[in-house]
Design a protein around this motif. Structure first.
Motif, PDB file in Angstrom:
ATOM      1  N   GLY A   1      -0.502  -5.877   1.907  1.00  0.00           N
ATOM      2  CA  GLY A   1       0.888  -5.646   1.517  1.00  0.00           C
ATOM      3  C   GLY A   1       1.811  -5.422   2.697  1.00  0.00           C
TER       4      GLY A   1
ATOM      5  N   ASP B   1       2.705   2.554  -6.709  1.00  0.00           N
ATOM      6  CA  ASP B   1       3.453   1.522  -5.977  1.00  0.00           C
ATOM      7  C   ASP B   1       4.916   1.917  -5.809  1.00  0.00           C
ATOM      8  OD1 ASP B   1       1.150   0.033  -5.757  1.00  0.00           O
ATOM      9  OD2 ASP B   1       1.850  -1.634  -6.992  1.00  0.00           O
TER      10      ASP B   1
ATOM     11  N   GLY C   1       2.626 -15.833  -2.247  1.00  0.00           N
ATOM     12  CA  GLY C   1       1.498 -15.240  -2.960  1.00  0.00           C
ATOM     13  C   GLY C   1       0.343 -14.834  -2.064  1.00  0.00           C
TER      14      GLY C   1
ATOM     15  N   SER D   1       1.140  -8.994  -1.109  1.00  0.00           N
ATOM     16  CA  SER D   1       1.929  -8.300  -2.128  1.00  0.00           C
ATOM     17  C   SER D   1       2.886  -7.359  -1.406  1.00  0.00           C
ATOM     18  CB  SER D   1       1.009  -7.541  -3.089  1.00  0.00           C
ATOM     19  OG  SER D   1       0.250  -6.592  -2.398  1.00  0.00           O
TER      20      SER D   1
ATOM     21  N   LYS E   1      -5.098  -7.762  -2.153  1.00  0.00           N
ATOM     22  CA  LYS E   1      -4.189  -8.469  -1.250  1.00  0.00           C
ATOM     23  C   LYS E   1      -3.536  -7.485  -0.290  1.00  0.00           C
ATOM     24  CE  LYS E   1      -2.612 -12.357  -4.021  1.00  0.00           C
ATOM     25  NZ  LYS E   1      -1.458 -12.970  -4.660  1.00  0.00           N
TER      26      LYS E   1
ATOM     27  N   VAL F   1       4.854 -12.946   0.904  1.00  0.00           N
ATOM     28  CA  VAL F   1       4.859 -12.392  -0.455  1.00  0.00           C
ATOM     29  C   VAL F   1       5.271 -13.488  -1.438  1.00  0.00           C
ATOM     30  CG1 VAL F   1       5.958 -10.729  -2.010  1.00  0.00           C
ATOM     31  CG2 VAL F   1       5.285 -10.027   0.299  1.00  0.00           C
TER      32      VAL F   1
END
Length: 108
Positions: free
Chosen positions: A56, A90, A22, A25, A54, A19
């Motif tokens: 997670g 989220d 980058g 996420s 992306k 994370v």
């Protein structure tokens, strides 16, 4: 010891580095090994669409079924997340994840 690590999911902590770099996420579809992604895509057309965002640490599929979901169910949950991404969703996923980690709910 292994059961404790798996139940508390502390084996996921090293992914925080991904994370920070980058590459991942905090919230998004859980990454799948590429060989499985392509295999599942042959069986379930569109499975590769999970790669639109992306990956997670936690995701909608994990907090709503986790290990017990079939690849098709996981795809449906991940596509729901992708189509409905928002800060509120989220946050909901993060809070559900915290509850799962604290209670051990859903751990194998």
């Amino acid at each position: 010891m292994g059961a404790f690590i798996r139940k508390t999911r502390i084996d996921e902590i090293p992914q925080l580095l991904n994370v920070l770099k980058g590459e991942m996420s905090i919230v998004g579809p859980r990454p799948e090994r590429p060989c499985f992604t392509y295999e599942f895509n042959e069986e379930i057309p569109g499975f590769i669409n999970r790669l639109k965002v992306k990956p997670g640490l936690t995701g909608w599929a994990q907090v709503n079924g986790g290990y017990e979901m079939t690849p098709k169910e996981k795809l449906e949950a991940d596509l729901y997340y992708i189509e409905n991404r928002s800060i509120l969703l989220d946050l909901k996923i993060i809070f559900k994840t915290i509850k799962i980690v604290l209670t051990g709910e859903g751990a194998r």
